[in-house]
Design a protein around this motif. Structure first.
Motif, PDB file in Angstrom:
ATOM      1  N   VAL A 132      21.010  37.963  14.907  1.00 32.53           N
ATOM      2  CA  VAL A 132      21.569  36.801  15.604  1.00 32.53           C
ATOM      3  C   VAL A 132      22.448  35.996  14.652  1.00 32.53           C
ATOM      4  O   VAL A 132      23.561  35.588  15.006  1.00 32.53           O
ATOM      5  N   HIS A 151      26.393  35.216  14.856  1.00 29.72           N
ATOM      6  CA  HIS A 151      26.936  33.867  14.717  1.00 29.72           C
ATOM      7  C   HIS A 151      28.062  33.843  13.686  1.00 29.72           C
ATOM      8  O   HIS A 151      29.025  33.092  13.839  1.00 29.72           O
ATOM      9  N   ASN A 208      31.153  34.574  15.215  1.00 27.37           N
ATOM     10  CA  ASN A 208      31.442  33.592  16.259  1.00 27.37           C
ATOM     11  C   ASN A 208      31.135  34.158  17.653  1.00 27.37           C
ATOM     12  O   ASN A 208      31.851  33.925  18.617  1.00 27.37           O
ATOM     13  N   SER A 209      30.037  34.916  17.727  1.00 23.09           N
ATOM     14  CA  SER A 209      29.576  35.500  18.987  1.00 23.09           C
ATOM     15  C   SER A 209      28.190  34.958  19.308  1.00 23.09           C
ATOM     16  O   SER A 209      27.460  34.524  18.421  1.00 23.09           O
ATOM     17  N   SER A 210      27.824  35.040  20.552  1.00 23.13           N
ATOM     18  CA  SER A 210      26.504  34.588  20.976  1.00 23.13           C
ATOM     19  C   SER A 210      25.429  35.511  20.424  1.00 23.13           C
ATOM     20  O   SER A 210      25.598  36.731  20.346  1.00 23.13           O
ATOM     21  N   ASN A 214      31.725  27.893  15.580  1.00 24.68           N
ATOM     22  CA  ASN A 214      30.825  27.191  16.507  1.00 24.68           C
ATOM     23  C   ASN A 214      29.381  27.141  16.021  1.00 24.68           C
ATOM     24  O   ASN A 214      28.588  26.355  16.523  1.00 24.68           O
ATOM     25  N   TYR A 215      29.015  27.988  15.068  1.00 23.65           N
ATOM     26  CA  TYR A 215      27.621  28.107  14.651  1.00 23.65           C
ATOM     27  C   TYR A 215      27.356  27.592  13.252  1.00 23.65           C
ATOM     28  O   TYR A 215      26.263  27.767  12.720  1.00 23.65           O
ATOM     29  N   TRP A 275      22.783  36.286  21.879  1.00 21.57           N
ATOM     30  CA  TRP A 275      22.196  37.070  22.965  1.00 21.57           C
ATOM     31  C   TRP A 275      22.713  38.506  22.972  1.00 21.57           C
ATOM     32  O   TRP A 275      22.088  39.384  23.563  1.00 21.57           O
ATOM     33  N   TYR A 276      23.819  38.774  22.292  1.00 16.07           N
ATOM     34  CA  TYR A 276      24.334  40.145  22.224  1.00 16.07           C
ATOM     35  C   TYR A 276      23.395  41.076  21.463  1.00 16.07           C
ATOM     36  O   TYR A 276      23.535  42.288  21.536  1.00 16.07           O
TER      37      TYR A 276
END
Length: 123
Positions: A77, A81, A84-86, A116-117, A88-89
């Motif tokens: 996870v 991050h 810059n991906s969620s 974003n993270y 949940w993938y």
């Protein structure tokens, strides 16, 4: 040096927030793979005997194996991050051909600077 080893292998084991760079991801995946290989060979040696030692050995290795399995998800996870991906993938790893995501995570360069993270992870 011991501080760097601690940071790389033991800090943030079960933390989902933040980002992990390629170095941390690859190092931990290689460590998990090596421990799993050693575990499978030693479990064959000691797991077939009917002694208290072999029982305790199998139980301890089972607990450690479970911990290793569950600490992969926060690592993946955080790596997502960094891209810059969620997070949940990470559930895609349970889908057919989802393990290809692991290869992609190893070789794709993370987002430069803050995203974003959080801020860019340090070495």
């Amino acid at each position: 040096m011991l501080n760097n080893i601690y940071k790389l292998f033991f800090s943030r084991l079960f933390i989902f927030k933040g980002r992990s760079n390629r170095k941390e991801y690859i190092t931990r995946i290689c460590l998990l793979t090596a421990i799993s290989i050693i575990w499978s060979y030693t479990i064959d040696s000691y797991g077939n005997e009917d002694t208290l030692f072999s029982f305790l050995y199998v139980v301890i290795l089972g607990i450690l194996g479970t911990l290793m399995f569950w600490q992969y998800f926060p690592l993946a996870v955080r790596r997502l991050h960094d891209l810059n991906s969620s997070g949940w993938y990470v559930l895609l790893t349970f889908a057919p051909f989802g393990q290809l995501l692991i290869l992609w995570l190893m070789f794709k360069k993370g987002t430069a600077g803050a995203n974003n993270y959080g801020d860019e992870p340090l070495n």
